[in-house]
Design a protein around this motif. Sequence first.
Motif, PDB file in Angstrom:
ATOM      1  N   GLY A  42       0.789  -1.218   0.000  1.00 16.16           N
ATOM      2  CA  GLY A  42       0.000   0.000   0.000  1.00 16.16           C
ATOM      3  C   GLY A  42       0.824   1.272   0.000  1.00 16.16           C
ATOM      4  N   PHE A  43       2.159   1.136   0.025  1.00 14.24           N
ATOM      5  CA  PHE A  43       3.034   2.312   0.032  1.00 14.24           C
ATOM      6  C   PHE A  43       4.057   2.216  -1.094  1.00 14.24           C
ATOM      7  CE2 PHE A  43       1.437   1.859   4.336  1.00 14.24           C
ATOM      8  CZ  PHE A  43       1.076   3.148   4.669  1.00 14.24           C
ATOM      9  N   GLU A  44       3.569   1.878  -2.282  1.00 15.79           N
ATOM     10  CA  GLU A  44       4.464   1.686  -3.415  1.00 15.79           C
ATOM     11  C   GLU A  44       5.210   2.968  -3.806  1.00 15.79           C
ATOM     12  OE1 GLU A  44       1.486   0.307  -3.156  1.00 15.79           O
ATOM     13  OE2 GLU A  44       2.156  -1.782  -3.079  1.00 15.79           O
ATOM     14  N   GLY A  45       4.661   4.121  -3.453  1.00 16.34           N
ATOM     15  CA  GLY A  45       5.318   5.383  -3.792  1.00 16.34           C
ATOM     16  C   GLY A  45       6.650   5.567  -3.087  1.00 16.34           C
ATOM     17  N   THR A  64      20.441  -1.625  -0.637  1.00 15.40           N
ATOM     18  CA  THR A  64      19.165  -2.224  -0.257  1.00 15.40           C
ATOM     19  C   THR A  64      18.504  -1.313   0.757  1.00 15.40           C
ATOM     20  OG1 THR A  64      20.022  -4.466  -0.585  1.00 15.40           O
ATOM     21  CG2 THR A  64      18.024  -4.224   0.729  1.00 15.40           C
ATOM     22  N   VAL A  65      17.293  -0.886   0.444  1.00 16.24           N
ATOM     23  CA  VAL A  65      16.524  -0.025   1.347  1.00 16.24           C
ATOM     24  C   VAL A  65      15.253  -0.774   1.732  1.00 16.24           C
ATOM     25  CG1 VAL A  65      15.344   2.178   1.647  1.00 16.24           C
ATOM     26  CG2 VAL A  65      17.411   2.052   0.222  1.00 16.24           C
ATOM     27  N   GLY A  66      15.057  -0.951   3.025  1.00 15.66           N
ATOM     28  CA  GLY A  66      13.878  -1.656   3.501  1.00 15.66           C
ATOM     29  C   GLY A  66      13.084  -0.825   4.493  1.00 15.66           C
ATOM     30  N   VAL A  67      11.769  -0.848   4.360  1.00 16.56           N
ATOM     31  CA  VAL A  67      10.880  -0.118   5.270  1.00 16.56           C
ATOM     32  C   VAL A  67       9.914  -1.119   5.901  1.00 16.56           C
ATOM     33  CG1 VAL A  67       9.159   1.700   5.522  1.00 16.56           C
ATOM     34  CG2 VAL A  67      11.005   1.964   3.847  1.00 16.56           C
ATOM     35  N   GLN A  68       9.912  -1.169   7.214  1.00 23.11           N
ATOM     36  CA  GLN A  68       8.964  -2.001   7.944  1.00 23.11           C
ATOM     37  C   GLN A  68       8.024  -1.069   8.704  1.00 23.11           C
ATOM     38  OE1 GLN A  68      11.415  -4.642  10.331  1.00 23.11           O
ATOM     39  NE2 GLN A  68      11.255  -6.232   8.765  1.00 23.11           N
ATOM     40  N   ASP A 124      -8.508   7.539   2.442  1.00 18.14           N
ATOM     41  CA  ASP A 124      -8.195   8.923   2.775  1.00 18.14           C
ATOM     42  C   ASP A 124      -6.890   9.318   2.090  1.00 18.14           C
ATOM     43  OD1 ASP A 124      -7.673  11.376   3.783  1.00 18.14           O
ATOM     44  OD2 ASP A 124      -8.042  10.861   5.876  1.00 18.14           O
ATOM     45  N   PRO A 125      -6.956   9.877   0.871  1.00 17.63           N
ATOM     46  CA  PRO A 125      -5.749  10.225   0.112  1.00 17.63           C
ATOM     47  C   PRO A 125      -4.832  11.189   0.864  1.00 17.63           C
ATOM     48  CG  PRO A 125      -7.695  10.302  -1.294  1.00 17.63           C
ATOM     49  CD  PRO A 125      -8.184  10.164   0.116  1.00 17.63           C
ATOM     50  N   GLU A 126      -5.406  12.137   1.589  1.00 16.96           N
ATOM     51  CA  GLU A 126      -4.580  13.106   2.304  1.00 16.96           C
ATOM     52  C   GLU A 126      -3.782  12.432   3.417  1.00 16.96           C
ATOM     53  OE1 GLU A 126      -6.813  16.411   3.689  1.00 16.96           O
ATOM     54  OE2 GLU A 126      -7.422  17.061   1.668  1.00 16.96           O
ATOM     55  N   ALA A 127      -4.432  11.527   4.134  1.00 18.19           N
ATOM     56  CA  ALA A 127      -3.727  10.798   5.192  1.00 18.19           C
ATOM     57  C   ALA A 127      -2.641   9.912   4.608  1.00 18.19           C
ATOM     58  CB  ALA A 127      -4.724   9.958   5.994  1.00 18.19           C
ATOM     59  N   LEU A 131       1.358  10.310   5.363  1.00 22.51           N
ATOM     60  CA  LEU A 131       2.081   9.164   5.906  1.00 22.51           C
ATOM     61  C   LEU A 131       3.283   8.804   5.027  1.00 22.51           C
ATOM     62  CD1 LEU A 131       2.014   7.170   8.238  1.00 22.51           C
ATOM     63  CD2 LEU A 131       0.486   5.715   6.865  1.00 22.51           C
ATOM     64  N   GLU A 132       3.063   8.805   3.706  1.00 20.36           N
ATOM     65  CA  GLU A 132       4.153   8.488   2.791  1.00 20.36           C
ATOM     66  C   GLU A 132       5.249   9.543   2.857  1.00 20.36           C
ATOM     67  OE1 GLU A 132       3.404   7.455  -1.204  1.00 20.36           O
ATOM     68  OE2 GLU A 132       2.141   5.720  -0.728  1.00 20.36           O
ATOM     69  N   ALA A 133       4.861  10.813   2.998  1.00 25.55           N
ATOM     70  CA  ALA A 133       5.853  11.889   3.084  1.00 25.55           C
ATOM     71  C   ALA A 133       6.716  11.722   4.327  1.00 25.55           C
ATOM     72  CB  ALA A 133       5.155  13.239   3.090  1.00 25.55           C
ATOM     73  N   ALA A 134       6.095  11.342   5.446  1.00 24.18           N
ATOM     74  CA  ALA A 134       6.851  11.143   6.685  1.00 24.18           C
ATOM     75  C   ALA A 134       7.793   9.956   6.557  1.00 24.18           C
ATOM     76  CB  ALA A 134       5.883  10.936   7.852  1.00 24.18           C
ATOM     77  N   MET A 135       7.301   8.883   5.927  1.00 24.82           N
ATOM     78  CA  MET A 135       8.164   7.717   5.722  1.00 24.82           C
ATOM     79  C   MET A 135       9.314   8.048   4.768  1.00 24.82           C
ATOM     80  SD  MET A 135       5.506   4.510   5.435  1.00 24.82           S
ATOM     81  CE  MET A 135       4.564   3.929   6.842  1.00 24.82           C
ATOM     82  N   ALA A 136       9.013   8.825   3.725  1.00 23.32           N
ATOM     83  CA  ALA A 136      10.050   9.219   2.773  1.00 23.32           C
ATOM     84  C   ALA A 136      11.135  10.040   3.461  1.00 23.32           C
ATOM     85  CB  ALA A 136       9.435  10.004   1.624  1.00 23.32           C
ATOM     86  N   ALA A 137      10.735  10.888   4.407  1.00 21.57           N
ATOM     87  CA  ALA A 137      11.725  11.676   5.152  1.00 21.57           C
ATOM     88  C   ALA A 137      12.635  10.758   5.956  1.00 21.57           C
ATOM     89  CB  ALA A 137      11.008  12.665   6.065  1.00 21.57           C
TER      90      ALA A 137
END
Length: 293
Positions: A42-45, A64-68, A124-127, A131-137
Amino acid sequence: MTISGMTGFGRAEGSLGAWSWAVEARSVNGRNLEVRFRGPPGFEGLERAAREGAQARFQRGQLTVGVQAKRAEGVGAVRLNLEQLERYLAAGAPYVLEGQVAPPSLDGLLALRGVIEAADAVEDPEAQAALEAAMAASIGVALDGLAAGRAEEGRALEGVLAGLVTQIGDLTAKASALAGGQPAIIKARFEKRMTELAGEAVSEERILQEAAAMAVKADVQEELDRLRGHVDAARVLLGTDGGVGRKLDFLTQEFMREANTLCSKSASGALTSVGLDLKASIEQFREQVQNVE
């Protein structure tokens, strides 16, 4: 700034609302820049953020970059994506029918990307965007940590490489001193060869050919000059900012080419011994250069 290595590790953690996550970025040696990403469904971006972040910071290496990520229990809801599940089942059905693979288990199916989705993150696209922006940071922070680790390796490598360059320079100087005796040795060999040919009807042209061949072998000045030039070039590269690994790798090939020619032209055991020591030092230099970005 110093040269950079290609091995390192970086980690970052973050949270937003009911979500918390951890990012790990690691890298090993590689001829080019290769980025592999693994993230939550759900966070392919986030993959784009990881790739662009890596490209902005690094030039070479296998990354290798991994996000859990996980959501607090009892908060929100999840949705089963039946369409995605049906696609997986349809794709695997022929292999199951032919007995090539075992029937899939429920837990295995649910673990496949896109089968389970966070309902509110999708609805909720805004949420989702926040969330993706925070993870990207956090991905950026982990990549910065990785860059710091690679820089630390580079500082250690720089000392080792500088020491080997000095060693190569010293051996080149030693070879230069021994090369002064080449003409006398070649002259003695030439005189011996002429004595061997004295009983034959040797033409003047044959004598000139013998002399020319031995004279060429006696002259190693060109090889020594190039070796000294390569030593100077290596020192300049080691003091240069940015990725210099490819240039150092090419320079190593040039080092070895001159050392090989020096050995092939050597007329004395002493010069050959120095040439072999020179080749050994160059090989050590080559092995260390493989770690430089």
